[in-house]
Design a protein around this motif. Structure first.
Motif, PDB file in Angstrom:
ATOM      1  N   LEU A 149      -7.882  58.891  11.234  1.00 29.47           N
ATOM      2  CA  LEU A 149      -7.853  58.220   9.938  1.00 29.47           C
ATOM      3  C   LEU A 149      -6.772  57.141   9.959  1.00 29.47           C
ATOM      4  N   ASP A 150      -7.043  56.008   9.267  1.00 28.50           N
ATOM      5  CA  ASP A 150      -6.015  54.988   9.149  1.00 28.50           C
ATOM      6  C   ASP A 150      -5.188  55.249   7.896  1.00 28.50           C
ATOM      7  N   GLU A 151      -4.295  54.321   7.561  1.00 29.15           N
ATOM      8  CA  GLU A 151      -3.404  54.553   6.419  1.00 29.15           C
ATOM      9  C   GLU A 151      -4.150  54.630   5.091  1.00 29.15           C
ATOM     10  N   ASN A 152      -5.364  54.096   5.022  1.00 29.57           N
ATOM     11  CA  ASN A 152      -6.167  54.143   3.799  1.00 29.57           C
ATOM     12  C   ASN A 152      -7.125  55.322   3.763  1.00 29.57           C
ATOM     13  N   GLY A 153      -7.088  56.168   4.784  1.00 32.18           N
ATOM     14  CA  GLY A 153      -7.983  57.316   4.829  1.00 32.18           C
ATOM     15  C   GLY A 153      -9.384  56.979   5.307  1.00 32.18           C
ATOM     16  N   GLN A 154      -9.518  55.874   6.030  1.00 37.74           N
ATOM     17  CA  GLN A 154     -10.821  55.434   6.514  1.00 37.74           C
ATOM     18  C   GLN A 154     -10.960  55.753   8.001  1.00 37.74           C
ATOM     19  N   TYR A 155     -12.174  56.158   8.386  1.00 45.78           N
ATOM     20  CA  TYR A 155     -12.464  56.391   9.795  1.00 45.78           C
ATOM     21  C   TYR A 155     -12.788  55.057  10.465  1.00 45.78           C
ATOM     22  N   PRO A 156     -12.731  54.990  11.792  1.00 47.27           N
ATOM     23  CA  PRO A 156     -13.057  53.728  12.474  1.00 47.27           C
ATOM     24  C   PRO A 156     -14.522  53.339  12.277  1.00 47.27           C
ATOM     25  N   ALA A 157     -14.798  52.058  12.433  1.00 46.59           N
ATOM     26  CA  ALA A 157     -16.145  51.535  12.186  1.00 46.59           C
ATOM     27  C   ALA A 157     -17.153  52.102  13.167  1.00 46.59           C
ATOM     28  N   TRP A 158     -16.719  52.420  14.397  1.00 45.96           N
ATOM     29  CA  TRP A 158     -17.646  52.904  15.410  1.00 45.96           C
ATOM     30  C   TRP A 158     -18.043  54.353  15.194  1.00 45.96           C
ATOM     31  N   MET A 159     -17.343  55.077  14.334  1.00 45.31           N
ATOM     32  CA  MET A 159     -17.630  56.496  14.135  1.00 45.31           C
ATOM     33  C   MET A 159     -18.803  56.670  13.176  1.00 45.31           C
ATOM     34  N   GLY A 160     -19.716  57.548  13.536  1.00 46.40           N
ATOM     35  CA  GLY A 160     -20.876  57.817  12.699  1.00 46.40           C
ATOM     36  C   GLY A 160     -20.548  58.780  11.565  1.00 46.40           C
ATOM     37  N   GLN A 161     -21.471  58.889  10.610  1.00 47.95           N
ATOM     38  CA  GLN A 161     -21.248  59.734   9.437  1.00 47.95           C
ATOM     39  C   GLN A 161     -21.161  61.205   9.803  1.00 47.95           C
ATOM     40  N   ARG A 162     -21.982  61.633  10.737  1.00 49.06           N
ATOM     41  CA  ARG A 162     -21.974  63.048  11.117  1.00 49.06           C
ATOM     42  C   ARG A 162     -20.642  63.448  11.740  1.00 49.06           C
TER      43      ARG A 162
END
Length: 126
Positions: free
Chosen positions: A88-101
């Motif tokens: 997770l980044d500082e905003n709580g977002q996963y990287p763009a390459w990571m899928g939803q599952r």
């Protein structure tokens, strides 16, 4: 695969088309590579077909671009504020390459650690 009647017919027709267009294509290639008596291609003919740039000019531009890149110390612009364990980044977002599952799976693991107990797995309970 590709053994159906339709694909066989398409392959046959493509071969026929190649036979039909081969003389035209050969003539076009000869015209593009029309050689002078010196053995060099005529630049006036080539300029109509493609843009002609001298090799030394390309080399100089390449050297300038490499010098600009070396000024940046060759480091990539990385996301340094990302937790390596949770991704997770500082905003709580996963990287763009990571899928939803995969994100959902990691979130489930994170929540299980937080609460102390995880989700019960489906299956036969013996």
């Amino acid at each position: 695969m590709a053994k159906s009647l339709r694909s066989k017919w398409k392959r046959k027709m493509r071969a026929e088309k190649r036979k039909k267009n081969a003389p035209k294509e050969l003539a076009r290639l000869k015209q593009a590579l029309n050689l002078d008596k010196k053995g060099e291609a005529a630049m006036t003919d080539m300029q109509e077909i493609a843009t002609v740039v001298p090799a030394d000019k390309i080399k100089k531009e390449g050297d300038v671009e490499m010098a600009e890149l070396e000024g940046d110390d060759g480091k990539m612009d990385l996301d340094r504020k990302r937790n390596k364990k949770t991704l997770l980044d500082e905003n709580g977002q996963y990287p763009a390459w990571m899928g939803q599952r995969q994100a959902k799976k990691l979130k489930g693991k994170r929540m299980a650690q937080k609460s102390g107990k995880g989700k019960k797995k489906k299956g036969i309970a013996w």
